[in-house]
Each structure stands twice: as C-alpha cells, then as structure tokens.
Scaffold this motif. Sequence first.
Motif, short mmCIF file in Angstrom:
data_model
loop_
_atom_site.label_atom_id
_atom_site.label_comp_id
_atom_site.label_asym_id
_atom_site.label_seq_id
_atom_site.Cartn_x
_atom_site.Cartn_y
_atom_site.Cartn_z
N TRP A 216 11.15 6.52 0.10
CA TRP A 216 9.97 6.02 -0.39
C TRP A 216 8.20 6.41 0.08
N GLU A 217 8.16 6.55 1.62
CA GLU A 217 7.05 7.43 1.52
C GLU A 217 5.83 8.30 1.02
N TYR A 218 6.79 9.28 0.27
CA TYR A 218 5.67 9.69 -0.52
C TYR A 218 5.44 9.42 -2.22
N PRO A 219 6.95 9.24 -2.63
CA PRO A 219 6.32 9.05 -3.94
C PRO A 219 5.78 7.61 -4.27
N PHE A 220 5.85 6.61 -3.33
CA PHE A 220 4.86 5.61 -3.24
C PHE A 220 4.14 5.25 -2.73
N TYR A 221 3.84 5.64 -1.86
CA TYR A 221 1.62 5.92 -0.44
C TYR A 221 1.03 6.84 -0.65
N TRP A 222 2.00 8.13 -0.61
CA TRP A 222 0.77 9.26 -0.83
C TRP A 222 0.56 9.46 -2.24
N GLU A 223 2.17 9.57 -3.54
CA GLU A 223 1.48 9.91 -4.44
C GLU A 223 0.84 9.14 -5.60
N PRO A 224 0.49 7.80 -5.39
CA PRO A 224 -0.32 6.89 -5.66
C PRO A 224 -1.64 7.34 -6.07
N GLN A 225 -1.84 7.76 -4.36
CA GLN A 225 -3.13 8.18 -3.88
C GLN A 225 -3.80 9.17 -3.92
N GLU A 226 -2.77 10.57 -4.30
CA GLU A 226 -3.21 11.64 -4.59
C GLU A 226 -2.89 12.31 -5.86
N LYS A 227 -2.21 11.80 -6.69
CA LYS A 227 -2.26 12.02 -8.33
C LYS A 227 -2.33 10.81 -9.05
N PHE A 228 -3.30 9.86 -8.15
CA PHE A 228 -3.39 8.98 -9.32
C PHE A 228 -4.64 7.90 -9.29
N GLY A 229 -5.60 8.35 -8.04
CA GLY A 229 -6.60 8.18 -7.93
C GLY A 229 -6.56 6.04 -6.88
N VAL A 230 -5.22 5.93 -6.36
CA VAL A 230 -5.50 4.09 -6.42
C VAL A 230 -5.96 4.46 -5.04
N ARG A 231 -6.63 2.83 -4.03
CA ARG A 231 -7.57 3.25 -3.70
C ARG A 231 -6.95 2.23 -2.19
N TYR A 232 -6.89 2.60 -1.17
CA TYR A 232 -5.41 1.80 -0.37
C TYR A 232 -6.66 1.32 0.45
N VAL A 233 -7.14 -0.31 0.84
CA VAL A 233 -8.05 -0.59 1.74
C VAL A 233 -6.93 -1.39 2.59
N ARG A 234 -7.11 -1.10 4.48
CA ARG A 234 -6.81 -1.52 5.41
C ARG A 234 -7.51 -3.23 5.59
N GLY A 235 -6.85 -4.23 5.30
CA GLY A 235 -8.12 -5.21 4.99
C GLY A 235 -7.86 -6.51 4.60
N ARG A 236 -7.80 -8.14 5.61
CA ARG A 236 -7.59 -8.86 5.59
C ARG A 236 -8.26 -9.69 4.74
N ILE A 237 -7.28 -10.28 3.15
CA ILE A 237 -8.23 -11.20 2.37
C ILE A 237 -8.44 -12.77 2.85
N ALA A 238 -9.77 -13.05 3.35
CA ALA A 238 -10.31 -14.38 3.81
C ALA A 238 -9.62 -14.79 2.90
N GLU A 239 -10.62 -14.87 1.45
CA GLU A 239 -10.25 -15.82 0.20
C GLU A 239 -11.11 -15.25 -0.64
N ILE A 240 -10.05 -15.26 -2.16
CA ILE A 240 -10.49 -15.38 -4.00
C ILE A 240 -11.02 -16.21 -4.45
N THR A 241 -12.67 -16.13 -5.28
CA THR A 241 -13.35 -16.65 -5.39
C THR A 241 -13.45 -16.33 -7.06
N TYR A 242 -14.35 -17.25 -7.68
CA TYR A 242 -14.79 -16.63 -9.13
C TYR A 242 -15.94 -17.15 -9.07
N SER A 243 -17.02 -16.07 -10.72
CA SER A 243 -18.51 -15.72 -9.89
C SER A 243 -18.52 -16.83 -11.29
#
Length: 353
Positions: A216-243
């Motif tokens: 599943w690595e190529y079709p569902f990790y690399w392809e989203p980034q390389e062919k579709f421009g999906v941006r992967y961010v390694r991060g821990r979410i602290a909170e989701i708020t509304y402005s």
Amino acid sequence: MEQSVLVIGGGPAGLSAARTLGGLEVKTYLVEKAQKLGGRPILEDYHTLIPRKMKPSQVLGPFIEEVQSNPNVEVFLNTEVEEVSGSGGNFSVKLSNGKTLKVGAIVVATGFTHFDPKRKGELGFGIYPDVITNLQLEQMFSREGKLYRPSNGELPKRVAFVFCVGSRDRQLGVTNVHCCRYGCALSGLQAMEIRQKYPEVDVFCYYMDVRTYGTWEYPFYWEPQEKFGVRYVRGRIAEITYSPQDGRLRVKHEDTIVQRPAEIPMDLVVLVLGMEPSEGTKKVAKLLNLKQNPDSLFIEPADEVGDPTVSNVEGVFIAGACKGPIDIESSISDGRSAGVNAALYLRGAKVGA
Ligand SMILES: Cc1cc2nc3c(=O)[nH]c(=O)nc-3n(C[C@H](O)[C@H](O)[C@H](O)COP(=O)(O)OP(=O)(O)OC[C@H]3O[C@@H](n4cnc5c(N)ncnc54)[C@H](O)[C@@H]3O)c2cc1C
C-alpha cells in the motif's frame, strides 16, 4: 456431533465464512443483528475501498448473493444470539427471534465499532460542524456525491486529515494503543479523490508516522504526494479551534520535523477514526467464554496455536475485526479460514491445539 454451523455476524468475515461453509454443503445458520447483510462497509455506505478502489457492493455483493441463494445457508436478519449452552460438537443456541438452534460449531464474526471522537474533546468534534469523521466524509461522497463544509454548504478551500484519532493513543489509557491499520491508506485515497475532483482544494495530512504497510506504500502514500500534491505534515495536534473573525477552523500543532508550533486555518477537518470491538463482540465473547485482550477487549486466538481463527473454546472459531483492526480482504480470508476450520471440526479433524 451436530452437522451444522452457526455464523454470528454478516459482515465481510461472516459472509465469507458462510459462503465457504455453504459451498462445502454444510448446513449453516447466519445470524445478523442488522436489517441487511454486508457489515460496516454496506451498512454505513463506504464510498470506495482500499486497496482496489472498488465499491463495497462490487466486493461484497457477490458474497451476499451467494449466501442468500445457497440452500445450505439460512439467514436470520434483525436477530442476535441470546444464550449458548453445551460444548464443542453439541451447542444449543437461543436466538432473539425465539428460535433454538443445535449446532456442532460456531464462527464468531461480530466485528468492530468506531472510536467515539467526542472522547478527544480538544479536536472539536460535536462542537464545530466542520470537524467531521472519515466515515462522514465517505458518506458525503457516497450519499451526496460532493464535498462541502457542513456549516455553510460551500466547497472548502483547505482540508486537513488528522490521523490516529483513537488509535496509538496512550493518553486514552491502555484501551486504544493499537494501530487501526486502514486509516493511513484510506486517508491517502480520500485525499486523492478530493484533489482529483477539486484541484483547487488544498489537502493536508497530519500524521505521527505513516503506516501504509506492504504494497500500500506507493499507491496510498507516495502517489497522493507526487501525483496529487497532497501535503503531509508530521505533527502532533494540540487543539482545533474556531475563529469567528473569518469563520474558519484553526489547527494548532507542533510540526515535529521543523520542531516549531504552528497554527493553520482550515475549512474542513477530517478525523481518522480508530477501531474498537463492537458491543456484539463484547457480548458474544462473554456468552462463549472467549479469551479477550484485557485492555482493548478484542477477542484473542487460543494460546500457542499458530492458527489465528482458532479460539480458546473447542468448536468456536473467530474471524475478522472482532479480533482487532483488519482490512476487508484480510477479513474475507480470515472468514474463509474459520469456515474451513469449522467444517473440518464437524468431520472429526483435529483443529487447534
Ligand atoms: C471509515 C472506515 C473505512 C474503511 N474503509 C476500508 C477500506 O476502504 N478497505 C478496507 O479493506 N477496509 C476498510 N475499513 C475496515 C473494514 O470496515 C473492516 O475490515 C471490515 O468491516 C471488517 O469486517 P468484519 O466482518 O470483521 O466486521 P464488520 O464489518 O464490523 O461486520 C460485523 C457484522 O456483525 C454484526 N454483528 C455484531 N454483533 C452482532 C451480534 N451480537 N449478533 C449478530 N450480528 C452481530 C454487525 O451488525 C455487522 O454486520 C474501514 C473502516 C472504517 C472505520
């Protein structure tokens, strides 16, 4: 030895077990508590399945048709198991429809339920309408055929996927430390679907690490980034708020690659849900004295038996997501294996320890 088998649960695993048993000309009773067969993918209208990008009806439709048309298989919908007595070879099972069945073996395929995201209050689910689950996104695609912000019906400019909600999370205690297995790959597919249909929408995936295991690595990790421009961010979410100023959400997180806190405006946030044992799994495990993981309560195979569909109770076999997170194709294989084991058991073969 009674020459019949009870299969509990009509999802991918149970359907596969019943189809296998019916094909082997074993008298089989399939008990499903919902009003139709197919398990979560059909009952909850999944849109497109990883890994083959097929529709749930394409994958599971043939199983349902075969089970319903095989004279060896009797299906009970809207029905549950109430009581079980006897032992391997001679079980007596009382159903909620008042019927009592005599069976030689039982296949348990009672599946999973979704993690309740309200338990992670800081993510804003149930508070902000534009924080939705990945199941709701599947249903948006399959039932309405479009992407929109529930708050105003408009197309979002930016969408964020938050991985591992209710998975691999020790803050929730010991119950949810397991990986959900399907989440990273399904998010890759959903992100590509968004970018393909709406190239103007930016998509971000927030992850701890990405577990698109095996092929599943190529079709569902690399392809989203390389062919579709999906941006992967390694991060821990602290909170989701509304402005209220701009009516957008704020995803506050620490980017653990650049090691900086960040706050990004988003229009739609999709929580990628973990899997937990279903109520039916917990109930049936108790009725049959099946071994459960002490923390997660998923059913566990017998100790020191290499076969993952053999339970600790003689004559009882276990398949699919009642044992832990698993994908559909593996659930189908597991169901077939449990069905074969049950048929072998009726014929007097030694199955298990
Ligand atoms: C949002 C989401 C998307 C997913 N997408 C994919 C995907 O694209 N591809 C993929 O491979 N996997 C996917 N999965 C995982 C997939 O849903 C599971 O692998 C699969 O459903 C497991 O099948 P199962 O038969 O073990 O369990 P289930 O699908 O949970 O079926 C269990 C059945 O048992 C019934 N039942 C429960 N208790 C009882 C009882 N006491 N008596 C009678 N019946 C009972 C239930 O009603 C249900 O019909 C996804 C999961 C989620 C959460």
